[in-house]
Scaffold this motif. Structure first.
Motif: not given
Length: 308
Positions: A118-123
């Motif tokens: 999820s982009g900058a929010e990470g995985f």
């Protein structure tokens, strides 16, 4: 106890990261791309288990092979340059990979959850071990089984003709080329092997943490990757393991009360070793001394037990 188990696990994962740089450093090249290969393996393996429902072993294998293939593709143009230009080129590659995952947004429905990068929010939700009932001891043994296999293979390679070729290229490229060695091919193979190892390590890291972000795979991680074999020495894979134990076990965790001052201590340590022990703490001379000590202890034990 869980803290120490977690520390031993992260030491194993960082050992794989250091060994991936060890392969490249044997050829005399300094690459800061290992963090990028680590990230590729982490995201690939995580997506295969969390989103596609794969088992952990094939997911790690695919993550490692994908990282190795990209390392091979990057190696041909990157390894035609040397020194500072190679450092710049591999650093740029690592940052490009990090920014790619910074912009990667791909999620699917798995049950009642949206799972995926999820982009900058990470995985998040990379929970293969937890969902399949693995205990912390199972995970630790699994990680170190892979570390032992990789170390054994590299130890064997180091003492074979392949290892001699790698070291010949690292010692003197002109002499190696004059003896018929394809310098570019050797460097690319070393980069590819390092990419595979880094990819497997990244896959283990993703499943160990269960949550990965692009910021975890920056220049700092790449610096750690090359610091381990430089500090430990290139005479043996065991030097890299010892350096990881020292840095992660003592410098990072043992001196946690120093806060950010540890960063200065880490930099000072590298500078000191490069000036005092330019071939690393465990250079060839130290390895020979330890080997002789071990042989003497074996002989004394045999003498006491009456073994001929």
């Amino acid at each position: 106890m869980d803290f120490y188990y977690g520390l031993i696990q992260i030491i194993g994962i960082h050992t794989l990261l250091g060994l991936s740089a060890y392969c490249v450093l044997l050829t005399g090249q300094v690459s800061l791309a290992q963090a990028g290969f680590f990230a590729i393996g982490a995201y690939a393996a995580g997506m295969l288990t969390a989103m596609a429902g794969w088992s952990i072993i094939p997911a790690l294998a695919v993550g490692g092979l994908l990282s190795g293939a990209i390392a091979c593709a990057v190696g041909f143009p990157a390894l035609r340059v040397k020194g500072l230009m190679l450092v710049v080129a591999t650093t740029a590659f690592g940052e490009a990979v990090r920014l790619f995952f910074f912009n990667l947004n791909y999620k699917i429905n798995r049950g009642e959850l949206l799972v995926g990068p999820s982009g900058a929010e990470g995985f998040r939700q990379i929970r293969y071990f937890q969902e399949n009932g693995w205990s912390i001891t199972d995970v630790l043994l699994f990680i170190w089984a892979i570390v032992v296999v990789v170390m054994a293979l590299l130890w064997w390679m180091d003492r074979s003709r392949a290892g001699a070729v790698l070291r010949a290229v690292g010692e003197d490229e002109l002499a190696a080329q004059s003896s018929g060695i394809n310098i570019t091919a050797v460097k690319v193979i070393a980069m590819t092997v390092g990419g595979v190892i880094a990819g497997v390590g990244g896959g283990l890291y993703a499943h160990y943490t269960t949550h990965i972000e692009h910021v975890q795979f920056g220049v700092v991680l790449a610096t750690f990757a090359i610091a381990y074999p430089i500090l430990g020495g290139l005479s043996s894979v065991f030097g890299t393991l010892a350096a990881v134990i020292f840095i992660q076990g003592f410098l990072i965790e043992g001196l946690r009360f120093l806060g950010d001052w540890r960063n200065l201590l880490f930099g000072a340590l590298i500078v000191l070793v490069m000036n005092v022990r330019p071939r690393g703490l465990f250079d060839a001379r130290t390895a020979r001394m330890l080997r002789r000590l071990f042989v003497r202890q074996e002989e004394k034990r045999d003498a006491r037990t009456g073994v001929a």
